[in-house]
Enzyme design. Structure first.
Site, PDB file in Angstrom:
ATOM      1  N   ASP A  50     -83.877 -11.078  82.976  1.00 51.88           N
ATOM      2  CA  ASP A  50     -83.613 -12.121  81.976  1.00 51.88           C
ATOM      3  C   ASP A  50     -82.887 -11.527  80.766  1.00 51.88           C
ATOM      4  O   ASP A  50     -82.488 -12.256  79.852  1.00 51.88           O
ATOM      5  CB  ASP A  50     -84.889 -12.868  81.576  1.00 51.88           C
ATOM      6  CG  ASP A  50     -85.936 -11.969  80.943  1.00 51.88           C
ATOM      7  OD1 ASP A  50     -85.728 -10.736  80.905  1.00 51.88           O
ATOM      8  OD2 ASP A  50     -86.966 -12.491  80.486  1.00 51.88           O
ATOM      9  N   ASP A  89     -86.187 -12.029  87.657  1.00 55.77           N
ATOM     10  CA  ASP A  89     -87.174 -12.210  86.577  1.00 55.77           C
ATOM     11  C   ASP A  89     -87.647 -13.658  86.474  1.00 55.77           C
ATOM     12  O   ASP A  89     -86.840 -14.587  86.578  1.00 55.77           O
ATOM     13  CB  ASP A  89     -86.532 -11.856  85.233  1.00 55.77           C
ATOM     14  CG  ASP A  89     -86.888 -10.455  84.765  1.00 55.77           C
ATOM     15  OD1 ASP A  89     -87.797  -9.836  85.354  1.00 55.77           O
ATOM     16  OD2 ASP A  89     -86.248  -9.988  83.805  1.00 55.77           O
ATOM     17  N   GLU A 188     -91.659  -0.012  80.412  1.00 58.34           N
ATOM     18  CA  GLU A 188     -90.515   0.024  79.484  1.00 58.34           C
ATOM     19  C   GLU A 188     -90.893   0.639  78.131  1.00 58.34           C
ATOM     20  O   GLU A 188     -91.985   0.385  77.592  1.00 58.34           O
ATOM     21  CB  GLU A 188     -89.959  -1.404  79.268  1.00 58.34           C
ATOM     22  CG  GLU A 188     -88.785  -1.410  78.291  1.00 58.34           C
ATOM     23  CD  GLU A 188     -87.925  -2.666  78.325  1.00 58.34           C
ATOM     24  OE1 GLU A 188     -88.167  -3.558  79.158  1.00 58.34           O
ATOM     25  OE2 GLU A 188     -87.005  -2.738  77.491  1.00 58.34           O
TER      26      GLU A 188
HETATM   27  O1  KIV Z   1     -84.540  -8.178  81.886  1.00 55.78           O
HETATM   28  C1  KIV Z   1     -84.297  -7.034  82.288  1.00 55.78           C
HETATM   29  O2  KIV Z   1     -83.138  -6.669  82.545  1.00 55.78           O
HETATM   30  C2  KIV Z   1     -85.417  -6.120  82.467  1.00 55.78           C
HETATM   31  C3  KIV Z   1     -85.116  -4.680  82.711  1.00 55.78           C
HETATM   32  C4  KIV Z   1     -84.305  -4.085  81.662  1.00 55.78           C
HETATM   33  C5  KIV Z   1     -86.311  -3.913  83.071  1.00 55.78           C
HETATM   34  O3  KIV Z   1     -86.524  -6.529  82.411  1.00 55.78           O
END
Ligand code: KIV
Length: 281
Positions: A50, A89, A188
């Site tokens: 996301d 996501d 993260e």
């Molecule tokens: O939204 C995203 O790209 C992520 C990654 C950076 C882990 O959650």
């Protein structure tokens, strides 16, 4: 290069799960078909993150990303990736309310895009949801530590696990999501010693982003490593190319050519047929 032979098909969730403690898992974000085609030969895992809200749509955070956006970009990435496992996501507000809501969103995304799994943010408080989804055919990747969807409660994008209490909470979060059935955990923006402890403490792969080489794999935002997104660059990003500058230079040359009537040249134009009335006019 990923280890799976192209003839045997796409890397699966169990393939990734089995990589715990083995060859590091290579993951990058992807949002479009052409980028997914480029990344596919090199990555085990493509994440339709996301983060696209900020990187592609210019939003200030990921909070306004919708399920429809994730579905559309998930489909685009699935069209481009033939080898890598694709994870999409769950956006903010589409799963936190209840495990039933999470299942509705996740099953919709799986069915519409054909992706292999979904990712959601949260630790122990999401364990029930992860268990509910996993038991019903939805593989879940968890995401702990710096959670961009919690930017307002965290007071910004800050590294995590910096004191004993925070570190212990994170380790317990990791254990809770792994026990609930998450096949992998993104960690993260987390202090190295904590990421190392987490990786040792759980039996599923950790995918680090700003969480040190101790993790079982790594993920970064593709536009960050290519220099295509420069609103801000987190400390943990390594830039491998400067395509943003290359784009500016190429577009500048095009603009000059158009203004100076150098483009299009003869080789870019359709000629008049050798025979025919038009020649005589
Ligand atoms: O939204 C995203 O790209 C992520 C990654 C950076 C882990 O959650």
């Amino acid at each position: 290069m990923s280890t799976t032979n192209k003839k045997t098909g796409r890397i699966s969730v169990p393939d990734l799960r089995a990589r715990k403690g083995g060859e590091p898992i290579v993951c990058l974000t992807a949002y479009t078909t052409p980028m997914a085609q480029r990344l596919d030969d090199h990555c085990d895992l493509l994440l339709v993150g996301d983060s696209l809200g900020m990187v592609v749509y210019g939003m200030d955070s990921t909070l306004s990303v919708t399920v429809d956006m994730m579905v559309n970009h998930g489909k685009a990435v699935m069209r481009g990736a033939k080898n890598a496992c694709v994870v999409v996501d769950l956006p903010f507000g589409s799963y936190q309310e209840s495990k039933e809501q999470a299942f509705r969103t996740a099953s919709h995304i799986l069915a519409e895009t054909g992706c292999a799994a979904v990712k959601l943010e949260g630790g122990a408080e999401m364990a029930d949801t992860i268990e509910f989804l996993s038991a019903r055919g939805v593989p879940v990747m968890a995401h702990i530590g710096l959670m961009p969807q919690q930017v307002n409660t965290m007071g910004g994008f800050k590294s995590q696990g910096r004191d004993d209490d925070a570190a212990i909470k994170m380790i317990n979060d990791a254990k809770a999501v792994a026990k609930a059935g998450a096949f992998s955990v993104v960690v993260e923006g987390t202090v190295e010693a904590v990421a190392r402890r987490i990786t040792k403490a759980i039996d599923v792969p950790t995918i680090g982003i700003g969480a040190s080489v101790a993790c079982d794999g790594q993920v970064l935002v593709t536009e960050d490593i290519l220099g295509l997104f420069s609103d801000f660059t987190p400390k943990f990003v390594k830039r491998y190319a400067n395509l943003g500058d290359a784009v500016s230079e190429a577009v500048g040359q095009y603009a000059d050519d158009v203004r100076n009537r150098k483009f299009p040249a003869d080789e870019h134009c359709f000629g008049i047929p050798k025979k025919g009335k038009l020649r005589a006019v």
